[in-house]
Design a protein around this motif. Structure first.
Motif, short mmCIF file in Angstrom:
data_model
loop_
_atom_site.label_atom_id
_atom_site.label_comp_id
_atom_site.label_asym_id
_atom_site.label_seq_id
_atom_site.Cartn_x
_atom_site.Cartn_y
_atom_site.Cartn_z
N GLY A 13 10.10 13.44 -7.78
CA GLY A 13 9.40 12.26 -7.28
C GLY A 13 10.22 11.48 -6.28
N LEU A 14 11.51 11.35 -6.56
CA LEU A 14 12.40 10.66 -5.62
C LEU A 14 12.49 11.40 -4.29
CD1 LEU A 14 15.42 9.49 -7.82
CD2 LEU A 14 13.89 8.04 -6.48
N LEU A 15 12.52 12.73 -4.35
CA LEU A 15 12.59 13.53 -3.13
C LEU A 15 11.33 13.35 -2.29
CD1 LEU A 15 14.08 15.68 -1.47
CD2 LEU A 15 12.93 17.43 -2.85
N VAL A 16 10.17 13.35 -2.95
CA VAL A 16 8.91 13.16 -2.23
C VAL A 16 8.84 11.77 -1.62
CG1 VAL A 16 6.40 13.01 -2.52
CG2 VAL A 16 7.68 14.85 -3.63
N PHE A 17 9.24 10.76 -2.40
CA PHE A 17 9.19 9.38 -1.90
C PHE A 17 10.17 9.19 -0.74
CE2 PHE A 17 9.64 4.83 -1.83
CZ PHE A 17 8.40 4.36 -2.20
N SER A 18 11.35 9.76 -0.84
CA SER A 18 12.34 9.64 0.23
C SER A 18 11.86 10.33 1.51
CB SER A 18 13.68 10.23 -0.21
OG SER A 18 14.17 9.56 -1.34
N TRP A 19 11.21 11.48 1.34
CA TRP A 19 10.66 12.19 2.50
C TRP A 19 9.60 11.34 3.20
CZ3 TRP A 19 11.78 16.41 5.28
CH2 TRP A 19 10.82 16.91 6.14
N SER A 20 8.76 10.69 2.40
CA SER A 20 7.73 9.81 2.97
C SER A 20 8.37 8.62 3.69
CB SER A 20 6.80 9.32 1.87
OG SER A 20 5.88 8.36 2.36
N ALA A 21 9.38 8.01 3.07
CA ALA A 21 10.05 6.87 3.69
C ALA A 21 10.74 7.27 4.99
CB ALA A 21 11.06 6.27 2.72
N TRP A 22 11.36 8.44 5.00
CA TRP A 22 12.01 8.92 6.22
C TRP A 22 11.00 9.10 7.35
CZ3 TRP A 22 16.42 9.20 8.57
CH2 TRP A 22 16.63 10.10 9.61
N GLY A 23 9.81 9.61 7.00
CA GLY A 23 8.77 9.76 7.99
C GLY A 23 8.30 8.44 8.57
N LYS A 24 8.23 7.40 7.71
CA LYS A 24 7.84 6.07 8.19
C LYS A 24 8.87 5.50 9.17
CE LYS A 24 5.12 4.39 4.24
NZ LYS A 24 5.10 3.35 3.16
N TYR A 25 10.14 5.65 8.83
CA TYR A 25 11.18 5.08 9.67
C TYR A 25 11.29 5.80 11.02
CZ TYR A 25 12.76 2.48 5.57
OH TYR A 25 12.82 1.63 4.50
N ARG A 26 10.90 7.06 11.05
CA ARG A 26 10.98 7.81 12.30
C ARG A 26 9.81 7.53 13.22
NH1 ARG A 26 12.40 14.00 11.74
NH2 ARG A 26 12.54 13.64 13.99
N GLN A 27 8.74 6.93 12.69
CA GLN A 27 7.59 6.62 13.52
C GLN A 27 7.93 5.49 14.48
OE1 GLN A 27 4.36 5.72 10.88
NE2 GLN A 27 4.03 7.84 10.28
N PRO A 28 7.48 5.55 15.73
CA PRO A 28 7.74 4.46 16.68
C PRO A 28 7.03 3.19 16.27
CG PRO A 28 6.17 6.03 17.60
CD PRO A 28 6.68 6.65 16.34
N ARG A 79 0.84 -1.20 0.00
CA ARG A 79 0.00 0.00 0.00
C ARG A 79 0.87 1.25 0.00
NH1 ARG A 79 -2.87 -3.11 -1.58
NH2 ARG A 79 -4.87 -3.88 -0.77
N LEU A 80 0.39 2.29 -0.68
CA LEU A 80 1.11 3.54 -0.75
C LEU A 80 0.32 4.63 -0.03
CD1 LEU A 80 2.15 3.55 -4.53
CD2 LEU A 80 3.40 2.59 -2.60
N ASN A 81 1.05 5.56 0.61
CA ASN A 81 0.37 6.70 1.20
C ASN A 81 0.26 7.82 0.17
OD1 ASN A 81 2.87 8.05 1.11
ND2 ASN A 81 3.40 7.38 3.19
N ARG A 82 -0.26 8.97 0.58
CA ARG A 82 -0.50 10.05 -0.37
C ARG A 82 0.78 10.57 -1.00
NH1 ARG A 82 -5.15 13.76 2.64
NH2 ARG A 82 -6.80 12.17 2.63
N LEU A 83 1.82 10.75 -0.19
CA LEU A 83 3.07 11.24 -0.73
C LEU A 83 3.67 10.26 -1.74
CD1 LEU A 83 4.85 12.85 2.37
CD2 LEU A 83 3.83 14.02 0.40
N GLU A 84 3.56 8.97 -1.44
CA GLU A 84 4.08 7.95 -2.36
C GLU A 84 3.29 7.92 -3.66
OE1 GLU A 84 5.85 4.92 1.06
OE2 GLU A 84 3.80 4.70 0.32
N TRP A 85 1.97 8.10 -3.57
CA TRP A 85 1.17 8.19 -4.79
C TRP A 85 1.56 9.42 -5.60
CZ3 TRP A 85 -1.05 4.54 -7.23
CH2 TRP A 85 -1.68 3.48 -6.56
N LEU A 86 1.86 10.53 -4.90
CA LEU A 86 2.30 11.74 -5.59
C LEU A 86 3.61 11.49 -6.33
CD1 LEU A 86 2.16 14.74 -6.27
CD2 LEU A 86 3.22 15.22 -4.04
N SER A 87 4.54 10.78 -5.69
CA SER A 87 5.81 10.47 -6.35
C SER A 87 5.60 9.59 -7.57
CB SER A 87 6.77 9.81 -5.37
OG SER A 87 6.29 8.54 -4.97
N VAL A 88 4.66 8.64 -7.48
CA VAL A 88 4.35 7.79 -8.63
C VAL A 88 3.75 8.63 -9.77
CG1 VAL A 88 2.90 5.90 -9.45
CG2 VAL A 88 4.08 5.70 -7.26
#
Length: 222
Positions: free
Chosen positions: A206-221, A50-59
């Motif tokens: 798109g890579l910048l948006v996707f990386s930002w989203s991934a960074w947010g996921k990894y920072r979540q507890p 599943r993709l979140n909104r930012l990931e869909w934007l990068s796609v």
């Protein structure tokens, strides 16, 4: 499954080498631009990712870049389709195989060895130069080195598919066609069009948006 993986990557290598040898670098680059989209589609359809909104934007940005490339070139050649389909499907197959990167690549190479050996023997018999005959020592050494240079990133790719979402692997794959374009410009002397610059901008955004989203996921507890 390893034989299927070997067939996919073998086909990909063959078409890529044919494209480079026949001045089809743009077509091969477009194929690898399409590969991440194949990864994302396979991840959604087969692996139920599943993709979140930012990931869909990068796609969406990646799709816009691909559409721009297709319009600039004027057609979608078969070279691009085969490269995208074979490497994208190879990533899916390797992700579902419980085999480590080194063992998997060794078994895939072993599976391709008989076919490659027979083809090399047939070419040599018909007077065509192959790596073990018809070349000087320097050329033979460069051909062997090219094999090692091919194996190293493939090992890293196989390891990454088992550790990351297929969609993430797909987005990171845009580094490859970008470097191919740089190679085409600086080494092969191909002109850089405005349309290509626009595609690069969309892809890296798109890579910048996707990386930002991934960074947010990894920072979540957890």
């Amino acid at each position: 499954m390893l034989v299927i993986a070997a067939s996919l990557i073998g086909t990909n290598w063959l078409v890529f080498l044919w494209a480079v040898a026949n001045q089809q670098v743009v077509a091969s680059s477009l194929g690898y631009f399409l590969t991440p989209l194949v990864n994302v589609v396979l991840g959604l359809a087969v692996l139920k990712e599943r993709l979140n909104r930012l990931e869909w934007l990068s796609v969406a940005l990646a799709l816009a870049a691909i559409a721009n490339e297709v319009l600039a070139i004027g057609s979608l050649p078969w070279v691009s389709l085969i490269l995208a389909g074979t490497f994208g499907t190879y990533g899916l197959v390797r992700k579902r195989l419980p085999v480590d990167a080194v063992s998997g690549l060794w078994l895939e190479t072993l599976a391709m060895l008989p076919v490659s050996g027979l083809y090399a023997w047939w070419q040599a018999k018909n007077g065509q130069p192959v790596w073990f005959a018809g070349h000087d020592l320097t050329t033979t050494g460069l051909l062997i080195a090219a094999g090692a240079l091919t194996a190293l990133p493939l090992l890293a790719f196989a390891a990454a598919t088992q550790r990351l979402d297929l969609a993430t692997v797909g987005m990171l794959m845009y580094i490859n066609p970008t470097l191919q374009f740089v190679t085409a410009i600086w080494l092969f002397g191909e002109p850089m069009r405005v349309a290509q610059l626009l595609s690069f901008g969309l892809i890296w955004l798109g890579l910048l948006v996707f990386s930002w989203s991934a960074w947010g996921k990894y920072r979540q507890p957890a």
